[in-house]
Design a protein around this motif. Structure first.
Motif, PDB file in Angstrom:
ATOM      1  N   THR A 143      -8.410  11.359 -11.725  1.00 45.52           N
ATOM      2  CA  THR A 143      -7.131  11.653 -11.408  1.00 45.52           C
ATOM      3  C   THR A 143      -6.027  10.414 -11.485  1.00 45.52           C
ATOM      4  O   THR A 143      -6.469   9.575 -10.978  1.00 45.52           O
ATOM      5  CB  THR A 143      -6.850  12.378 -10.318  1.00 45.52           C
ATOM      6  N   LEU A 144      -5.101  10.669 -12.381  1.00 46.94           N
ATOM      7  CA  LEU A 144      -3.959   9.734 -12.476  1.00 46.94           C
ATOM      8  C   LEU A 144      -2.707  10.064 -11.770  1.00 46.94           C
ATOM      9  O   LEU A 144      -2.289  11.251 -12.280  1.00 46.94           O
ATOM     10  CB  LEU A 144      -3.767   9.133 -13.953  1.00 46.94           C
ATOM     11  N   LEU A 145      -2.115   9.229 -11.233  1.00 47.16           N
ATOM     12  CA  LEU A 145      -0.812   9.227 -10.598  1.00 47.16           C
ATOM     13  C   LEU A 145       0.372   8.308 -10.761  1.00 47.16           C
ATOM     14  O   LEU A 145       0.604   7.482 -10.094  1.00 47.16           O
ATOM     15  CB  LEU A 145      -0.793   9.235  -8.968  1.00 47.16           C
ATOM     16  N   PRO A 146       0.770   8.351 -12.125  1.00 48.27           N
ATOM     17  CA  PRO A 146       1.806   7.475 -12.643  1.00 48.27           C
ATOM     18  C   PRO A 146       2.816   7.255 -11.614  1.00 48.27           C
ATOM     19  O   PRO A 146       3.518   8.479 -11.154  1.00 48.27           O
ATOM     20  CB  PRO A 146       2.203   8.087 -13.987  1.00 48.27           C
ATOM     21  N   GLY A 147       3.386   6.137 -11.515  1.00 49.21           N
ATOM     22  CA  GLY A 147       4.619   5.958 -10.728  1.00 49.21           C
ATOM     23  C   GLY A 147       4.333   5.758  -9.158  1.00 49.21           C
ATOM     24  O   GLY A 147       5.311   5.777  -8.199  1.00 49.21           O
ATOM     25  N   LEU A 148       3.063   6.284  -8.645  1.00 45.96           N
ATOM     26  CA  LEU A 148       2.929   6.305  -7.274  1.00 45.96           C
ATOM     27  C   LEU A 148       2.689   4.657  -6.773  1.00 45.96           C
ATOM     28  O   LEU A 148       2.168   3.582  -7.268  1.00 45.96           O
ATOM     29  CB  LEU A 148       1.535   6.843  -7.019  1.00 45.96           C
ATOM     30  N   ILE A 149       3.771   4.678  -5.767  1.00 47.83           N
ATOM     31  CA  ILE A 149       3.699   3.238  -5.237  1.00 47.83           C
ATOM     32  C   ILE A 149       3.742   3.361  -3.589  1.00 47.83           C
ATOM     33  O   ILE A 149       3.852   4.220  -3.187  1.00 47.83           O
ATOM     34  CB  ILE A 149       5.087   2.301  -5.708  1.00 47.83           C
ATOM     35  N   ASP A 150       3.298   2.087  -3.097  1.00 51.52           N
ATOM     36  CA  ASP A 150       3.136   2.044  -1.624  1.00 51.52           C
ATOM     37  C   ASP A 150       4.603   1.708  -1.233  1.00 51.52           C
ATOM     38  O   ASP A 150       5.311   0.448  -1.437  1.00 51.52           O
ATOM     39  CB  ASP A 150       2.194   0.964  -1.430  1.00 51.52           C
ATOM     40  N   ALA A 151       5.234   2.796  -0.712  1.00 54.14           N
ATOM     41  CA  ALA A 151       6.551   2.671  -0.233  1.00 54.14           C
ATOM     42  C   ALA A 151       6.693   3.176   1.287  1.00 54.14           C
ATOM     43  O   ALA A 151       7.923   3.825   1.607  1.00 54.14           O
ATOM     44  CB  ALA A 151       7.609   3.043  -1.157  1.00 54.14           C
ATOM     45  N   HIS A 152       5.670   2.866   2.117  1.00 51.44           N
ATOM     46  CA  HIS A 152       5.894   3.747   3.439  1.00 51.44           C
ATOM     47  C   HIS A 152       6.373   2.672   4.394  1.00 51.44           C
ATOM     48  O   HIS A 152       6.408   1.328   3.954  1.00 51.44           O
ATOM     49  CB  HIS A 152       4.257   4.006   3.867  1.00 51.44           C
ATOM     50  N   VAL A 153       6.767   2.926   5.400  1.00 49.40           N
ATOM     51  CA  VAL A 153       7.430   2.176   6.445  1.00 49.40           C
ATOM     52  C   VAL A 153       6.832   2.539   7.905  1.00 49.40           C
ATOM     53  O   VAL A 153       6.419   3.670   8.170  1.00 49.40           O
ATOM     54  CB  VAL A 153       8.821   2.017   6.582  1.00 49.40           C
ATOM     55  N   HIS A 154       6.694   1.743   9.076  1.00 51.41           N
ATOM     56  CA  HIS A 154       6.171   1.866  10.325  1.00 51.41           C
ATOM     57  C   HIS A 154       7.377   1.665  11.122  1.00 51.41           C
ATOM     58  O   HIS A 154       7.925   0.381  11.254  1.00 51.41           O
ATOM     59  CB  HIS A 154       5.313   1.195  10.590  1.00 51.41           C
ATOM     60  N   VAL A 155       7.782   2.762  11.685  1.00 55.17           N
ATOM     61  CA  VAL A 155       9.033   2.793  12.239  1.00 55.17           C
ATOM     62  C   VAL A 155       8.654   2.666  13.901  1.00 55.17           C
ATOM     63  O   VAL A 155       7.826   3.452  14.169  1.00 55.17           O
ATOM     64  CB  VAL A 155      10.223   3.955  11.987  1.00 55.17           C
ATOM     65  N   THR A 156       9.202   1.965  14.801  1.00 56.67           N
ATOM     66  CA  THR A 156       8.774   2.058  16.137  1.00 56.67           C
ATOM     67  C   THR A 156      10.117   1.983  16.782  1.00 56.67           C
ATOM     68  O   THR A 156      11.091   1.417  16.425  1.00 56.67           O
ATOM     69  CB  THR A 156       8.233   0.746  16.612  1.00 56.67           C
ATOM     70  N   ALA A 157      10.300   2.643  18.159  1.00 55.26           N
ATOM     71  CA  ALA A 157      11.510   2.786  18.757  1.00 55.26           C
ATOM     72  C   ALA A 157      11.311   1.638  19.931  1.00 55.26           C
ATOM     73  O   ALA A 157      10.259   1.558  20.279  1.00 55.26           O
ATOM     74  CB  ALA A 157      11.713   4.213  19.174  1.00 55.26           C
ATOM     75  N   THR A 158      12.358   1.481  20.242  1.00 54.82           N
ATOM     76  CA  THR A 158      12.254   0.455  21.387  1.00 54.82           C
ATOM     77  C   THR A 158      13.142   1.159  22.705  1.00 54.82           C
ATOM     78  O   THR A 158      13.691   1.808  22.697  1.00 54.82           O
ATOM     79  CB  THR A 158      13.002  -1.034  21.471  1.00 54.82           C
ATOM     80  N   ASP A 168       1.034  15.989 -12.216  1.00 55.18           N
ATOM     81  CA  ASP A 168       2.574  16.147 -12.657  1.00 55.18           C
ATOM     82  C   ASP A 168       3.267  16.392 -11.453  1.00 55.18           C
ATOM     83  O   ASP A 168       3.304  17.827 -11.070  1.00 55.18           O
ATOM     84  CB  ASP A 168       2.784  17.267 -13.788  1.00 55.18           C
ATOM     85  N   SER A 169       3.982  15.601 -11.073  1.00 55.47           N
ATOM     86  CA  SER A 169       4.942  15.879  -9.791  1.00 55.47           C
ATOM     87  C   SER A 169       5.954  16.884  -9.991  1.00 55.47           C
ATOM     88  O   SER A 169       6.432  17.343  -8.980  1.00 55.47           O
ATOM     89  CB  SER A 169       5.406  14.482  -9.258  1.00 55.47           C
ATOM     90  N   ALA A 170       6.428  17.101 -11.209  1.00 60.57           N
ATOM     91  CA  ALA A 170       7.620  17.923 -11.499  1.00 60.57           C
ATOM     92  C   ALA A 170       7.042  19.554 -11.235  1.00 60.57           C
ATOM     93  O   ALA A 170       7.770  20.339 -10.755  1.00 60.57           O
ATOM     94  CB  ALA A 170       8.200  17.859 -12.927  1.00 60.57           C
ATOM     95  N   THR A 171       5.839  19.675 -11.488  1.00 59.48           N
ATOM     96  CA  THR A 171       5.143  20.904 -11.594  1.00 59.48           C
ATOM     97  C   THR A 171       4.106  21.292 -10.227  1.00 59.48           C
ATOM     98  O   THR A 171       3.987  22.266  -9.905  1.00 59.48           O
ATOM     99  CB  THR A 171       4.665  21.591 -12.747  1.00 59.48           C
ATOM    100  N   GLY A 172       3.832  20.084  -9.843  1.00 57.88           N
ATOM    101  CA  GLY A 172       2.915  20.257  -8.591  1.00 57.88           C
ATOM    102  C   GLY A 172       1.497  20.463  -9.388  1.00 57.88           C
ATOM    103  O   GLY A 172       0.750  21.105  -8.340  1.00 57.88           O
ATOM    104  N   ARG A 173       1.266  20.289 -10.485  1.00 58.56           N
ATOM    105  CA  ARG A 173      -0.001  20.849 -11.184  1.00 58.56           C
ATOM    106  C   ARG A 173      -0.758  19.481 -11.607  1.00 58.56           C
ATOM    107  O   ARG A 173      -0.073  18.560 -12.230  1.00 58.56           O
ATOM    108  CB  ARG A 173       0.294  21.863 -12.176  1.00 58.56           C
ATOM    109  N   LEU A 174      -2.284  19.740 -11.850  1.00 60.18           N
ATOM    110  CA  LEU A 174      -2.764  18.858 -12.532  1.00 60.18           C
ATOM    111  C   LEU A 174      -3.028  19.167 -13.971  1.00 60.18           C
ATOM    112  O   LEU A 174      -3.351  20.288 -14.246  1.00 60.18           O
ATOM    113  CB  LEU A 174      -4.397  18.545 -12.011  1.00 60.18           C
ATOM    114  N   GLN A 175      -3.075  18.189 -14.818  1.00 63.31           N
ATOM    115  CA  GLN A 175      -2.845  18.348 -16.442  1.00 63.31           C
ATOM    116  C   GLN A 175      -4.318  17.743 -16.810  1.00 63.31           C
ATOM    117  O   GLN A 175      -4.228  16.488 -16.813  1.00 63.31           O
ATOM    118  CB  GLN A 175      -1.626  17.941 -17.212  1.00 63.31           C
ATOM    119  N   PRO A 176      -5.460  18.312 -17.476  1.00 64.92           N
ATOM    120  CA  PRO A 176      -6.427  17.710 -17.804  1.00 64.92           C
ATOM    121  C   PRO A 176      -6.414  17.008 -19.085  1.00 64.92           C
ATOM    122  O   PRO A 176      -5.470  17.576 -19.832  1.00 64.92           O
ATOM    123  CB  PRO A 176      -7.456  18.905 -17.703  1.00 64.92           C
TER     124      PRO A 176
END
Length: 71
Positions: free
Chosen positions: A56-71, A14-22
């Motif tokens: 453990t189930l993480l509903p709504g978890l998606i892969d939304a990462h990004v690799h940022v590089t500076a030039t 539960d991401s709202a509480t930061g707890r696991l609900q069995p």
């Protein structure tokens, strides 16, 4: 619309509480979560039921990462 999938006996993060609900069941209709409740199984006989055996189930978890590089 009949439920297409019920994931039962999960430990839900539960991401709202930061707890696991069995012992939680999650019903999925199409691409959306229809309901989440503390039950085992489904009320809909047409649903495919998958017992997660406490995993453990993480509903709504998606892969939304990004690799940022500076030039």
């Amino acid at each position: 619309m009949p439920l297409s999938l019920v994931l039962c006996n999960a430990t839900l993060f539960d991401s709202a509480t930061g707890r696991l609900q069995p012992h939680v069941s999650v019903a999925i209709e199409g691409e959306r979560i229809a309901w989440v409740r503390r039950t085992d199984g489904s009320d809909d006989a047409a649903a495919r039921v998958v017992d997660l055996a406490g995993r453990t189930l993480l509903p709504g978890l998606i892969d939304a990462h990004v690799h940022v590089t500076a030039t």
